[in-house]
Design a protein around this motif. Sequence first.
Motif, PDB file in Angstrom:
ATOM      1  N   LEU A   2       0.820  -1.204   0.000  1.00 54.65           N
ATOM      2  CA  LEU A   2       0.000   0.000   0.000  1.00 54.65           C
ATOM      3  C   LEU A   2       0.860   1.263   0.000  1.00 54.65           C
ATOM      4  O   LEU A   2       0.599   2.213  -0.734  1.00 54.65           O
ATOM      5  N   GLY A   3       1.885   1.265   0.852  1.00 55.53           N
ATOM      6  CA  GLY A   3       2.731   2.452   0.961  1.00 55.53           C
ATOM      7  C   GLY A   3       3.461   2.775  -0.331  1.00 55.53           C
ATOM      8  O   GLY A   3       3.541   3.938  -0.741  1.00 55.53           O
ATOM      9  N   VAL A   4       3.983   1.743  -0.983  1.00 55.51           N
ATOM     10  CA  VAL A   4       4.714   1.962  -2.236  1.00 55.51           C
ATOM     11  C   VAL A   4       3.763   2.387  -3.345  1.00 55.51           C
ATOM     12  O   VAL A   4       4.091   3.248  -4.167  1.00 55.51           O
ATOM     13  N   ALA A   5       2.562   1.805  -3.383  1.00 57.93           N
ATOM     14  CA  ALA A   5       1.595   2.186  -4.417  1.00 57.93           C
ATOM     15  C   ALA A   5       1.289   3.683  -4.356  1.00 57.93           C
ATOM     16  O   ALA A   5       1.277   4.375  -5.379  1.00 57.93           O
ATOM     17  N   ILE A   6       1.061   4.201  -3.157  1.00 54.98           N
ATOM     18  CA  ILE A   6       0.772   5.629  -2.996  1.00 54.98           C
ATOM     19  C   ILE A   6       1.997   6.461  -3.351  1.00 54.98           C
ATOM     20  O   ILE A   6       1.907   7.475  -4.050  1.00 54.98           O
ATOM     21  N   ALA A   7       3.175   6.014  -2.884  1.00 56.84           N
ATOM     22  CA  ALA A   7       4.393   6.779  -3.136  1.00 56.84           C
ATOM     23  C   ALA A   7       4.724   6.848  -4.617  1.00 56.84           C
ATOM     24  O   ALA A   7       5.132   7.907  -5.130  1.00 56.84           O
ATOM     25  N   LEU A   8       4.566   5.747  -5.331  1.00 56.91           N
ATOM     26  CA  LEU A   8       4.871   5.743  -6.762  1.00 56.91           C
ATOM     27  C   LEU A   8       3.956   6.688  -7.526  1.00 56.91           C
ATOM     28  O   LEU A   8       4.387   7.400  -8.442  1.00 56.91           O
ATOM     29  N   GLU A   9       2.681   6.722  -7.143  1.00 54.32           N
ATOM     30  CA  GLU A   9       1.762   7.644  -7.818  1.00 54.32           C
ATOM     31  C   GLU A   9       2.122   9.097  -7.497  1.00 54.32           C
ATOM     32  O   GLU A   9       2.050   9.973  -8.370  1.00 54.32           O
ATOM     33  N   ALA A  10       2.548   9.352  -6.259  1.00 54.03           N
ATOM     34  CA  ALA A  10       2.985  10.702  -5.893  1.00 54.03           C
ATOM     35  C   ALA A  10       4.201  11.117  -6.716  1.00 54.03           C
ATOM     36  O   ALA A  10       4.310  12.268  -7.166  1.00 54.03           O
ATOM     37  N   MET A  11       5.128  10.184  -6.937  1.00 49.44           N
ATOM     38  CA  MET A  11       6.305  10.476  -7.761  1.00 49.44           C
ATOM     39  C   MET A  11       5.903  10.797  -9.194  1.00 49.44           C
ATOM     40  O   MET A  11       6.459  11.714  -9.815  1.00 49.44           O
ATOM     41  N   ARG A  12       4.961  10.041  -9.729  1.00 53.41           N
ATOM     42  CA  ARG A  12       4.503  10.316 -11.093  1.00 53.41           C
ATOM     43  C   ARG A  12       3.880  11.706 -11.189  1.00 53.41           C
ATOM     44  O   ARG A  12       4.027  12.399 -12.202  1.00 53.41           O
ATOM     45  N   MET A  13       3.193  12.127 -10.131  1.00 54.52           N
ATOM     46  CA  MET A  13       2.586  13.457 -10.131  1.00 54.52           C
ATOM     47  C   MET A  13       3.650  14.548 -10.147  1.00 54.52           C
ATOM     48  O   MET A  13       3.510  15.553 -10.841  1.00 54.52           O
ATOM     49  N   VAL A  14       4.746  14.335  -9.391  1.00 56.07           N
ATOM     50  CA  VAL A  14       5.866  15.290  -9.438  1.00 56.07           C
ATOM     51  C   VAL A  14       6.470  15.292 -10.834  1.00 56.07           C
ATOM     52  O   VAL A  14       6.743  16.344 -11.423  1.00 56.07           O
ATOM     53  N   GLU A  15       6.679  14.109 -11.381  1.00 52.69           N
ATOM     54  CA  GLU A  15       7.290  13.958 -12.703  1.00 52.69           C
ATOM     55  C   GLU A  15       6.464  14.646 -13.783  1.00 52.69           C
ATOM     56  O   GLU A  15       7.005  15.245 -14.720  1.00 52.69           O
TER      57      GLU A  15
ATOM     58  N   ALA B 126       6.367  18.452  -4.542  1.00 56.08           N
ATOM     59  CA  ALA B 126       6.426  17.384  -3.533  1.00 56.08           C
ATOM     60  C   ALA B 126       5.765  17.833  -2.240  1.00 56.08           C
ATOM     61  O   ALA B 126       5.007  17.070  -1.614  1.00 56.08           O
ATOM     62  N   GLU B 127       6.024  19.083  -1.843  1.00 56.17           N
ATOM     63  CA  GLU B 127       5.447  19.594  -0.599  1.00 56.17           C
ATOM     64  C   GLU B 127       3.928  19.619  -0.651  1.00 56.17           C
ATOM     65  O   GLU B 127       3.254  19.218   0.313  1.00 56.17           O
TER      66      GLU B 127
ATOM     67  N   ILE C 159       1.894  17.875  -2.634  1.00 54.21           N
ATOM     68  CA  ILE C 159       1.360  16.512  -2.691  1.00 54.21           C
ATOM     69  C   ILE C 159       1.348  15.892  -1.297  1.00 54.21           C
ATOM     70  O   ILE C 159       0.356  15.281  -0.874  1.00 54.21           O
ATOM     71  N   ASP C 160       2.443  16.060  -0.571  1.00 50.96           N
ATOM     72  CA  ASP C 160       2.506  15.526   0.787  1.00 50.96           C
ATOM     73  C   ASP C 160       1.465  16.188   1.688  1.00 50.96           C
ATOM     74  O   ASP C 160       0.796  15.521   2.491  1.00 50.96           O
ATOM     75  N   ASN C 161       1.329  17.499   1.563  1.00 51.86           N
ATOM     76  CA  ASN C 161       0.345  18.207   2.399  1.00 51.86           C
ATOM     77  C   ASN C 161      -1.079  17.738   2.102  1.00 51.86           C
ATOM     78  O   ASN C 161      -1.926  17.708   3.007  1.00 51.86           O
ATOM     79  N   ALA C 162      -1.342  17.366   0.856  1.00 50.94           N
ATOM     80  CA  ALA C 162      -2.672  16.860   0.515  1.00 50.94           C
ATOM     81  C   ALA C 162      -2.987  15.597   1.309  1.00 50.94           C
ATOM     82  O   ALA C 162      -4.123  15.398   1.772  1.00 50.94           O
ATOM     83  N   MET C 163      -1.979  14.743   1.488  1.00 55.75           N
ATOM     84  CA  MET C 163      -2.193  13.494   2.222  1.00 55.75           C
ATOM     85  C   MET C 163      -2.187  13.715   3.729  1.00 55.75           C
ATOM     86  O   MET C 163      -2.935  13.074   4.469  1.00 55.75           O
ATOM     87  N   VAL C 164      -1.339  14.635   4.192  1.00 55.35           N
ATOM     88  CA  VAL C 164      -1.269  14.912   5.631  1.00 55.35           C
ATOM     89  C   VAL C 164      -2.535  15.615   6.112  1.00 55.35           C
ATOM     90  O   VAL C 164      -3.152  15.227   7.117  1.00 55.35           O
ATOM     91  N   LEU C 165      -2.950  16.651   5.387  1.00 52.92           N
ATOM     92  CA  LEU C 165      -4.097  17.450   5.823  1.00 52.92           C
ATOM     93  C   LEU C 165      -5.427  16.843   5.390  1.00 52.92           C
ATOM     94  O   LEU C 165      -6.423  16.933   6.117  1.00 52.92           O
TER      95      LEU C 165
ATOM     96  N   GLY D  87      16.767  14.204  -1.506  1.00 53.51           N
ATOM     97  CA  GLY D  87      15.916  13.258  -2.216  1.00 53.51           C
ATOM     98  C   GLY D  87      14.842  14.073  -2.892  1.00 53.51           C
ATOM     99  O   GLY D  87      15.136  14.938  -3.719  1.00 53.51           O
ATOM    100  N   PHE D  88      13.599  13.856  -2.513  1.00 52.18           N
ATOM    101  CA  PHE D  88      12.538  14.763  -2.967  1.00 52.18           C
ATOM    102  C   PHE D  88      12.581  16.067  -2.162  1.00 52.18           C
ATOM    103  O   PHE D  88      12.003  17.071  -2.575  1.00 52.18           O
ATOM    104  N   TYR D  89      13.292  16.035  -1.038  1.00 53.02           N
ATOM    105  CA  TYR D  89      13.485  17.215  -0.187  1.00 53.02           C
ATOM    106  C   TYR D  89      14.976  17.417   0.043  1.00 53.02           C
ATOM    107  O   TYR D  89      15.779  16.505  -0.135  1.00 53.02           O
ATOM    108  N   ASP D  90      15.330  18.613   0.476  1.00 54.07           N
ATOM    109  CA  ASP D  90      16.694  18.920   0.904  1.00 54.07           C
ATOM    110  C   ASP D  90      16.769  18.724   2.409  1.00 54.07           C
ATOM    111  O   ASP D  90      16.064  19.393   3.167  1.00 54.07           O
ATOM    112  N   TRP D  91      17.606  17.792   2.843  1.00 53.19           N
ATOM    113  CA  TRP D  91      17.716  17.432   4.248  1.00 53.19           C
ATOM    114  C   TRP D  91      18.999  17.953   4.894  1.00 53.19           C
ATOM    115  O   TRP D  91      19.283  17.634   6.051  1.00 53.19           O
TER     116      TRP D  91
END
Length: 290
Positions: free
Chosen positions: A197-210, A216-217, A219-225, A282-286
């Motif tokens: 499940l986790g990878v399925a969601i993550a891969l689709e999020a990556m495609r959306m960035v692509e 990325a921020e 997309i992540d906020n959409a899932m968090v909020l 990665g998708f973020y600067d750490w």
Amino acid sequence: MTTLPNTLPAKVGVLGGGRMGAGIAHAFLINGSDVLVVERDEASAQGALERVTESVAKSIARGGIDETQEQITSRLRVSVDYADFGDRGLVVEAVPEIWDLKVSSLKKVEENLAPDAILASNTSSLSMSGLAAELQRPENFLGLHFFNPVPASTLIEVVIAKQSAEALIERSRGWVAGLGKTAVVVNDAPGFASSRLGVAIALEAMRMVEEGVASAEDIDNAMVLGYKHPTGPLKTTDIVGLDVRLGIAEYLHETLGDRFAPPQILRDLVEAGHLGRKTGKGFYDWNDAK
């Protein structure tokens, strides 16, 4: 609701003292088990000792632990000798997600275990039944999939191989309860429940960035909020490691089909060495968070 026994094995072994292995060792240590971590060489063993000790210190600083640092770490030992697993009631393998490495490591551990000892793998996606088939005592084998970071995570996925003894289900539930965590029990299948499940969601999020759908921020906020995820799928990918996510996605692509095909953006970032938090990008600067 049935109350599960929370009796942990008195002596636990962990193969591999990286981030996950150290976290697993930490979880058993602070809950009273004597823990042995075996690594490939002395330098790696010393690194594992330092990681576990630092993790314990952070837990004590947060409060809620009655024992002192010295009392807890007195139950911790590191080694480079597989024979030291001989007195362990449970050993958890936590080496990288590489099939041949998993198989060779599990076989070597099993050779040194008592006949009634339990061997578990922390794999996040590889076939438990396939791994069990490589062992001499597959009935004593199951998956205990811990989540990163182990000290903060409240979930352990218990994965039952086709060969696992039925009694292991309740025993493992009791161990998870003893660690103060919650078990979800799944039958062996590619990616189990959590990774699939986790990878399925993550891969689709990556495609959306692509595809330039959103940052990325956002997309992540959409899932968090919107969906109350504690962390968005792309930030989670950075925490887990883009190389780890790519390896899981490739395995799921091979076993479950094209819906798990890794996006090119993931391959490009891994090839560039941008693996997430552990490399600073990665998708973020750490870099400021390292």
